[in-house]
Design an enzyme around this catalytic site. Structure first.
Site: not given
Length: 388
Positions: A11, A106-107
């Site tokens: 993350d 973003d993960e």
């Protein structure tokens, strides 16, 4: 012999704001937020940890954010830039595992089964990935590792920013036990209120709750909640194989019901998706809207475009129509848009009409300006203006 799964969840920390600070080091240590507009209907979509200390979070109105943090530095989003940096990060992750499931800009999850000889333990791999992403992009990530995606994701959020938390096999239930039930996917404020009436406050309480209590209050879903509280999740890491869809979503720290704020957030996501489509030489036929309400219940609506496209306008108009039909004043904590039925640009460009061809010319010029002069050289007025 049963093989213990090895899953990492990665993350990126305060991703949008971190990219802005990396690109402009003078912002380091300052309260920075990425957001749209300046009025009461302007909305924050990301905030640095310095800004979060003042209570500025995703979905906070710009008006409230400035009241909480008078020195807030507000920057318009540069979704093209975030997409490019996201691809850089995913390329790094691909060097550590052949199976990477990107779940948002973003993960991502990594399946590290069978990589022990190459990367060592999950902790070794997590430490190495953090260093590799930092070296390649200048950004920090938080990493969680476990035998399941569920526990790995929770672990990644346990020590942000720049954290590394590994939950060893067999210790999942004990590690989860003292944590609040609210961090379990699917348990929102209303469900938490019901659980409080049953004196169930932590995951440990929920993990040992009698089935009849849970069935009586939650129906067939009750026993499933208890399994989640124990960290039991056999969902595989799925790299998706050949690209079947391309989308982006945003989790909001505060529930958002205002339709104009939701539309503005949706437009920003569409800009990012359409740029990614063009970057990959793809056109999309189908647009899907995703919403998650205060109770974490997911809602998806889908529509086909009249013509395949990689342009923001037709994709946004389709997504906005779905939003207008679906939202109806409800509050949401996640909004996303994805495109599917993808085809190569060369094959599908024949379907362009005159209006779409004109917008394609304008968009190509805008993309050129962004690449030459920077991602903030040009953007849509709606994403800058006060929408009051």
């Amino acid at each position: 012999m049963i093989t213990t799964r090895r899953v990492l969840h990665v993350d990126l920390d305060a991703f949008f704001a971190s990219v802005e600070i990396r690109d402009n080091p003078s912002l380091a240590g300052k309260p920075v937020a990425v957001g749209y507009g300046e009025g009461s209907r302007g909305v924050i979509c990301a905030a640095s940890y310095e800004a979060r200390a003042f209570g500025v979070r995703a979905a906070t109105s710009v008006h409230v954010a400035r009241a909480r943090c008078p020195n807030l530095i507000l920057i318009p989003p540069r979704h093209d830039r975030y997409s490019d940096v996201s691809r850089e990060v995913m390329e790094v992750l691909g060097r550590w595992s052949p199976v990477v499931e990107q779940v948002s800009v973003d993960e991502a999850y990594l399946d590290l089964n069978g990589t022990e000889q190459l990367h060592g333990s999950l902790e070794d791999a997590g430490r190495g990935i953090r260093a590799a992403v930092k070296s390649a992009t200048g950004l920090t990530i938080s990493v969680g590792g476990a035998s399941s995606k569920l526990v790995a994701k929770i672990a990644a959020g346990a020590e942000k920013p720049n954290g590394l938390t590994i939950v060893s096999p067999g210790s999942e239930a004990a590690w989860l036990a003292p944590r609040k039930v609210g961090v379990i996917p699917g348990i929102g404020p209303v469900a938490q209120s019901v659980l409080r009436e049953l004196d169930i406050l932590t995951r440990g309480d929920l993990a040992t709750a009698p089935d009849d209590h849970l069935v009586r209050r939650f129906g067939d879903r009750g026993p499933d909640l208890r399994l989640l509280a124990r960290g039991i999740d056999d969902t595989p890491v799925d790299d998706g194989g050949e690209r079947k869809s391309l989308g982006r979503e945003m989790t909001l720290d505060d529930d958002v019901a205002d339709p104009e704020a939701l539309e503005t957030l949706l437009l920003g996501l569409v800009e990012e998706v359409s740029y990614s489509l063009r970057s990959e030489g793809l056109l999309a036929r189908t647009v899907t809207l995703k919403l998650k309400d205060a109770e974490f219940q997911s809602i998806t609506r889908q529509v086909k475009l009249a013509q395949p496209s990689d342009l923001a306008s037709p994709i946004f108009e389709a997504a906005r129509a779905l939003l207008e039909k679906t939202a109806r004043g409800s509050a949401y904590r996640l909004i996303g848009v994805s495109t599917s039925d993808l085809g190569e640009e060369e094959q599908l460009a024949l379907f362009d009409g005159a209006a779409q061809a004109r917008e394609r010319t304008i968009t190509a010029a805008a993309d050129t300006m962004r690449r030459k002069y920077g991602e903030d050289a040009i953007t849509r007025a709606r994403l800058l203006e006060d929408v009051d």
